[in-house]
Design an enzyme around this catalytic site. Structure first.
Site, mmCIF file in Angstrom:
data_model
loop_
_atom_site.group_PDB
_atom_site.id
_atom_site.type_symbol
_atom_site.label_atom_id
_atom_site.label_comp_id
_atom_site.label_asym_id
_atom_site.label_seq_id
_atom_site.Cartn_x
_atom_site.Cartn_y
_atom_site.Cartn_z
ATOM 1 N N ASN A 149 -22.701 111.781 -35.876
ATOM 2 C CA ASN A 149 -23.902 111.080 -37.055
ATOM 3 C C ASN A 149 -22.413 109.790 -37.263
ATOM 4 O O ASN A 149 -21.764 110.174 -37.057
ATOM 5 C CB ASN A 149 -24.872 111.587 -37.912
ATOM 6 C CG ASN A 149 -25.273 111.744 -38.009
ATOM 7 O OD1 ASN A 149 -26.874 111.712 -37.250
ATOM 8 N ND2 ASN A 149 -25.764 113.162 -38.202
ATOM 9 N N CYS A 171 -31.234 114.454 -32.364
ATOM 10 C CA CYS A 171 -31.204 114.520 -33.428
ATOM 11 C C CYS A 171 -32.125 115.218 -33.533
ATOM 12 O O CYS A 171 -33.720 114.803 -33.195
ATOM 13 C CB CYS A 171 -31.504 113.080 -34.199
ATOM 14 S SG CYS A 171 -32.091 113.551 -36.194
ATOM 15 N N ASP A 172 -32.592 116.099 -35.072
ATOM 16 C CA ASP A 172 -33.311 117.045 -34.613
ATOM 17 C C ASP A 172 -33.891 116.856 -36.097
ATOM 18 O O ASP A 172 -35.073 117.946 -36.735
ATOM 19 C CB ASP A 172 -32.504 119.035 -35.074
ATOM 20 C CG ASP A 172 -31.806 118.555 -36.958
ATOM 21 O OD1 ASP A 172 -31.986 117.051 -36.536
ATOM 22 O OD2 ASP A 172 -31.688 119.341 -36.710
ATOM 23 N N HIS A 201 -32.848 108.189 -37.369
ATOM 24 C CA HIS A 201 -33.269 108.330 -38.901
ATOM 25 C C HIS A 201 -34.165 106.983 -39.306
ATOM 26 O O HIS A 201 -33.662 106.326 -40.465
ATOM 27 C CB HIS A 201 -32.250 108.337 -39.391
ATOM 28 C CG HIS A 201 -31.220 109.943 -39.289
ATOM 29 N ND1 HIS A 201 -30.205 109.999 -39.924
ATOM 30 C CD2 HIS A 201 -31.607 110.822 -38.638
ATOM 31 C CE1 HIS A 201 -29.416 111.149 -39.261
ATOM 32 N NE2 HIS A 201 -30.276 112.119 -38.747
ATOM 33 N N TYR A 261 -35.549 110.112 -43.955
ATOM 34 C CA TYR A 261 -34.374 108.775 -43.807
ATOM 35 C C TYR A 261 -35.018 107.504 -44.665
ATOM 36 O O TYR A 261 -34.638 107.219 -44.851
ATOM 37 C CB TYR A 261 -33.506 108.927 -42.648
ATOM 38 C CG TYR A 261 -32.691 110.134 -42.681
ATOM 39 C CD1 TYR A 261 -31.290 110.284 -43.085
ATOM 40 C CD2 TYR A 261 -33.070 111.201 -42.022
ATOM 41 C CE1 TYR A 261 -30.950 111.642 -43.779
ATOM 42 C CE2 TYR A 261 -32.345 112.516 -41.726
ATOM 43 C CZ TYR A 261 -31.491 112.026 -42.286
ATOM 44 O OH TYR A 261 -30.555 113.464 -42.830
ATOM 45 N N ARG A 281 -25.115 115.381 -51.928
ATOM 46 C CA ARG A 281 -25.603 116.096 -50.737
ATOM 47 C C ARG A 281 -24.381 116.888 -50.282
ATOM 48 O O ARG A 281 -24.132 118.343 -50.025
ATOM 49 C CB ARG A 281 -26.161 115.097 -49.721
ATOM 50 C CG ARG A 281 -27.215 116.606 -48.933
ATOM 51 C CD ARG A 281 -27.699 117.043 -48.755
ATOM 52 N NE ARG A 281 -27.811 117.882 -48.572
ATOM 53 C CZ ARG A 281 -28.613 119.346 -48.437
ATOM 54 N NH1 ARG A 281 -28.424 119.534 -49.349
ATOM 55 N NH2 ARG A 281 -28.775 120.586 -47.157
#
Ligand code: G6P
Ligand code: MN
Length: 441
Positions: A149, A171-172, A201, A261, A281
């Site tokens: 990322n 990206c998952d 995202h 996102y 986070r």
């Protein structure tokens, strides 16, 4: 079916996600016959923690796979067949800063979105490009499967510096969203062929063809989301809140399913107001997954067999998705995935040089993006165009070492209200990233 033994490297192996990737790999040993795993990380300590855990997992599974740990790129990459990359430049300590510094200025603080994502991107571009260069030197035929990322910024930088690199950026998140929705509303996700487009995202599902129902069931899912909301059955509080917000975005714009996102762009004011500026986070991850790895590692060293039974690294979507891509590539299965690719007309009414996330087939030749075949709507297009321009300016800022471009990029970012705050936060991020960023002037 290809059966020859293969050799892989995991770059950024100290990541808490590495055991999940290995676990997923072990489950498809026939399709992806790995004989050697090289763990590579610049942090010897983190790499060793992973080595001990992976060694344990391999022994437990009774697999005779060679593993080695190294901090030397030559040893890591030389003649491997696949390189899985998930480096985190600056570690979780710098992630914490990416999240907390913007909050001090009343801005969204997130590791991949907004100015936090930019900060992370500026740290990662130089190191990731160096890594791609090393891969090309030591393993010119290898495929790089990349999770590093912030992916749009990284993909854009690689595209400029190494346009011919054999890299697949994945990206998952999109598949995690569709799986969650299928699960909570009682559908079989394997029967779904979703249409998705966006930037990483930053995208939307605009159709879900369901093979069982033989039609697009997106309207049904949108209806359920509006009537029942969206929720996450299992997971930590911050992910649970994220899925609730996904439902709220659908209730405002009930024509598509957004990537979660987008909450940082479409409801950033609320995200900032609700954020705990002292515990973000990054702290969750440090106190959660990271400590879990530490404890698992310690239990193995202690030979504490009772305690060890409680640890699992069973595959989660993160590891499974990248391994599914690897298998499709290795065995030429031409399966469909959402991947991050140069647009080149996949979305016809978006600039061709954008890096987009769209459905694509993966086979022996690599990635073949699927053309959408219809223009995207003005709402999504407008949001994406501003985001693309802002990210491109940020990548320009890196290559040209330009303060002006950096300030333009941040000012244009849709999480930033004015040039005044843009300059203040940029200066604070420069200060915090002194050891990592190129000098901008
Ligand atoms: C998803 C995203 C990744 C991101 C991760 C963060 O998997 O697709 O790009 O890195 O979430 O999860 P975390 O638990 O570290 O906040
Ligand atoms: Mn992602």
């Amino acid at each position: 079916m290809k059966k020859e033994p293969i050799s892989i490297c995991i770059a950024g192996a100290g990541s808490t996600y590495t055991p999940g990737i290995i676990q997923a790999m072990l489950n498809v040993k026939d399709m992806f016959p790995v004989a050697e795993i090289r763990l590579y990380d610049i942090s010897e300590a983190k790499n060793h923690r992973t080595f001990v855990i992976v060694d344990y997992l391999l022994r437990k599974a009774g697999k005779s796979i060679r593993i080695l740990e190294t901090t030397d790129p030559k040893i890591a990459f030389e003649n491997v067949d696949y390189i899985f990359s998930q480096i985190r430049v600056g570690g979780l300590e710098m992630r914490e800063k990416d999240e907390k510094i913007p909050l001090e200025f009343g801005l969204v603080g997130q590791e991949t979105c907004g100015v936090g994502g930019f900060a992370y991107g500026m740290r990662t571009m130089p190191q990731f490009l160096e890594l791609v260069g090393q891969c090309l030197t030591y393993a010119p035929n290898a495929w790089i499967l990349n999770y590093t990322n912030p992916e749009t910024i990284i993909s854009e930088a690689v595209r400029r510096a190494y346009p011919k690199a054999k890299i697949i950026n994945a990206c998952d998140m999109a598949i995690s969203i569709s799986k969650t929705l299928a699960d909570i509303y009682g559908y079989d996700h394997d029967a779904w062929i979703p249409d998705y487009y966006g930037l990483n995202h930053f995208g939307w599902f605009t159709g879900i063809y369901d093979k069982e129902h033989d039609r697009d069931i997106l309207p049904d899912v949108l209806k359920r989301a509006q009537e029942e909301g969206v929720w996450l059955k299992e997971g930590d509080d911050s992910w649970k809140e994220t899925y609730v917000n996904l439902g709220r975005m659908i209730s405002y714009f009930p024509d598509s399913i957004p990537n979660n996102y987008l909450e940082y762009y479409l409801m950033g004011d609320e995200k900032v107001a609700k954020a705990d500026k002292t515990y973000t986070r990054a702290n969750y991850v440090m106190d959660g997954r990271n400590q879990y790895m530490d404890h698992f590692y310690q239990a193995i060293l202690d030979g504490d067999s009772d305690n060890l039974k409680t640890y699992t690294m069973e595959n989660e979507i993160h590891g499974q998705y990248i391994i599914d891509i690897a298998v499709s590539l290795h065995q030429d299965l031409n399966k469909r995935f959402n991947l991050i690719v140069p647009n080149h007309g996949a979305i016809e009414n978006l600039r061709a040089d954008a890096v987009v996330e769209v459905p694509a087939y993966v086979g022996a030749k690599g990635v073949e993006a699927i053309r959408r075949g219809a223009p995207i709507c003005d709402f999504h297009k407008g949001l994406m165009e501003a985001q693309v321009a802002s990210e491109k300016l940020w990548v320009d800022a890196f290559f040209e070492q330009s303060y002006l471009k950096a300030l333009q990029a941040i000012t244009l970012n849709q999480t930033v209200p004015s040039m005044l705050v843009a300059k203040k936060v940029l200066d604070a991020l420069i200060e915090a990233n002194r050891d990592y960023w190129p000098e901008l002037s």
